[in-house]
Design a protein around this motif. Structure first.
Motif: not given
Length: 434
Positions: A59, A261, A306-308, A318, A320, A331, A334-335, A422
């Protein structure tokens, strides 16, 4: 050779870490130096930024490249591994190296009959430097493959070195402790060349300071030099906004980016401080140009995995590529913050330390265990069995796509709210759904 025959040679006839693991590893720089000498040392003709680290280096590379492109420069970028197309590894302003160039390089190498047995990675690094030297972009952003000190990319003398962070990953090659891994990754620090460290960590800071002092290299810890604050989304443009400022400033430069992300703020800060350092030597950094460039990083640099977001709704899906503790914990947090049922499509490589990875995953999620279509993929049934020992329940599926399709169908079945799907565990699992 045709392009298909060339890829078959590169993927199956050469030792390739992504497919084979440890047997493909080369622990010195002998082969890459022989290859580059044969090519006329093309790496010596390039102006490079060298990026290493456990997480976030890809990134950070894309952020730096996007910013340089936004200032009107042609930027070569070498990253690894690839997701969908081998040529993702070697590109200039998001345009892949051509199939003809890949074929030509491979045929020249075969005809040269060098007295070495190079790995897949060594050949692709040499191919990248050869291509960039002939195309002469203004800058090249070079991502380390694994480690740093003995990585094939570590033959360059860059304008700037960047190390994002240090975590416990690839310990079988890099060491069992954070200081040991920091020493290996810190091997990209060159005498007299400035280095940016993305995250200050008490266990690794002394290692980097010692390496920098021994080479009289200027060292800056990005998170001490600048501060970053998330502002969230605003204005309906679907961008994530941040304020970048000096620690004693109340306001700073407002940046909106199409990337997302839980790791984004750290990577933005690292890339920003790296650009400030580079600007002192090379060009004038424009806040306006940076703002425009970082609004469309994905498009301008071909950024994947990445966090797509794969699907916006019904259900939200999503993917990742995080695969170690430092990457996975944010990650998963966040989920879980979405407070919706989680459906996790999980596939890992067979040398992953599951005793450290699996306890990180939530026990109340529904799992779809899969095997990516590579030799190193852990069979789905083995993953399912080991996951059950850690309280993770679900079914095994013959392929990534079958698991993904089942997860989407199940996530839509909730009466009150859709679940979240995910996909993760390895870059190879993610590559099959993006």
């Amino acid at each position: 050779m045709t392009y298909a025959e060339t890829l078959d040679f590169l993927f199956t006839q050469l030792p390739m870490y992504q497919r084979q693991g440890a047997p493909a590893m080369k622990k010195d720089l002998t082969n890459i130096r022989v290859l580059l000498k044969w090519l006329g040392n093309p790496h010596e003709k390039l102006k490079c930024i060298h990026v290493a680290g456990t997480n976030g280096k890809g990134t950070t590379c894309h952020l730096i490249a996007a910013a340089l492109q936004g200032h009107g420069h042609r930027v070569g970028m070498y990253t690894s591994p690839h997701y969908k197309d081998f040529r993702e590894r070697i590109k200039i302003n998001a345009e892949f190296i051509s199939e003809a160039e890949v074929i030509d390089f491979t045929e020249r190498l075969a005809e040269a009959k060098l007295d070495i047995s190079p790995s897949f990675f060594e050949i692709t690094v040499a191919m990248a430097f050869d291509y960039f030297a002939r195309q002469q972009p203004d800058y090249c952003v070079i991502e380390v493959g694994l480690g740093g000190r003995l990585d094939s990319t570590n033959v360059i003398t860059p304008l700037l070195s960047v190390i994002t962070n240090i975590g416990l990953d690839h310990t079988q090659f890099l060491g069992e402790t954070l200081p040991e891994i920091a020493f290996e990754k810190g091997g990209i620090i060159k005498p007299g060349i400035p280095v940016i460290i993305g995250e200050t960590q008490s266990a690794t800071q002394p290692v980097f300071l010692d390496l920098a002092r021994s080479g009289r290299s200027q060292i800056i810890f990005a998170d001490k030099a600048y501060a970053i604050e998330s502002i969230g989304m605003r204005g309906g443009d679907n961008l994530n906004y941040f304020s970048l400022r000096l620690p004693n400033q109340e306001a700073g430069l407002i940046i909106g980016t199409d990337l997302g992300g839980p790791h984004l703020s750290k990577n933005l800060l690292t890339a920003y401080v790296a650009l400030l350092m580079l600007a002192d030597q090379q060009f004038t950094l424009s806040g306006k140009a940076l703002q425009l460039a970082w609004k469309q990083v994905a498009k301008e640099t071909y950024y994947l995995g990445r966090w797509q977001v794969l699907r916006e709704r019904k259900p939200f899906c999503i993917a990742d590529s995080a695969h170690n503790a430092e990457g996975l914990i944010p990650v998963i947090q966040r989920l879980e913050a979405y407070q919706q049922p989680l459906h996790i499509v999980l596939g890992v490589v067979n040398d992953k330390d599951l005793s450290k990875a699996l306890p990180l995953f939530p026990k109340d999620a529904t799992y779809y265990f899969v095997k990516a279509d590579i030799p190193r993929g852990l069979p789905a049934e083995e993953l399912q069995k080991t996951a059950a020992e850690h309280g993770l329940k679900g079914q095994a599926y013959p392929s990534v796509m079958e698991g993904f399709e089942r997860a989407k169908a199940d996530a839509r079945a909730w009466e009150t709210t859709d679940g979240i799907v995910f996909v993760g565990g390895s870059i190879f699992t993610v590559a099959e759904v993006i």
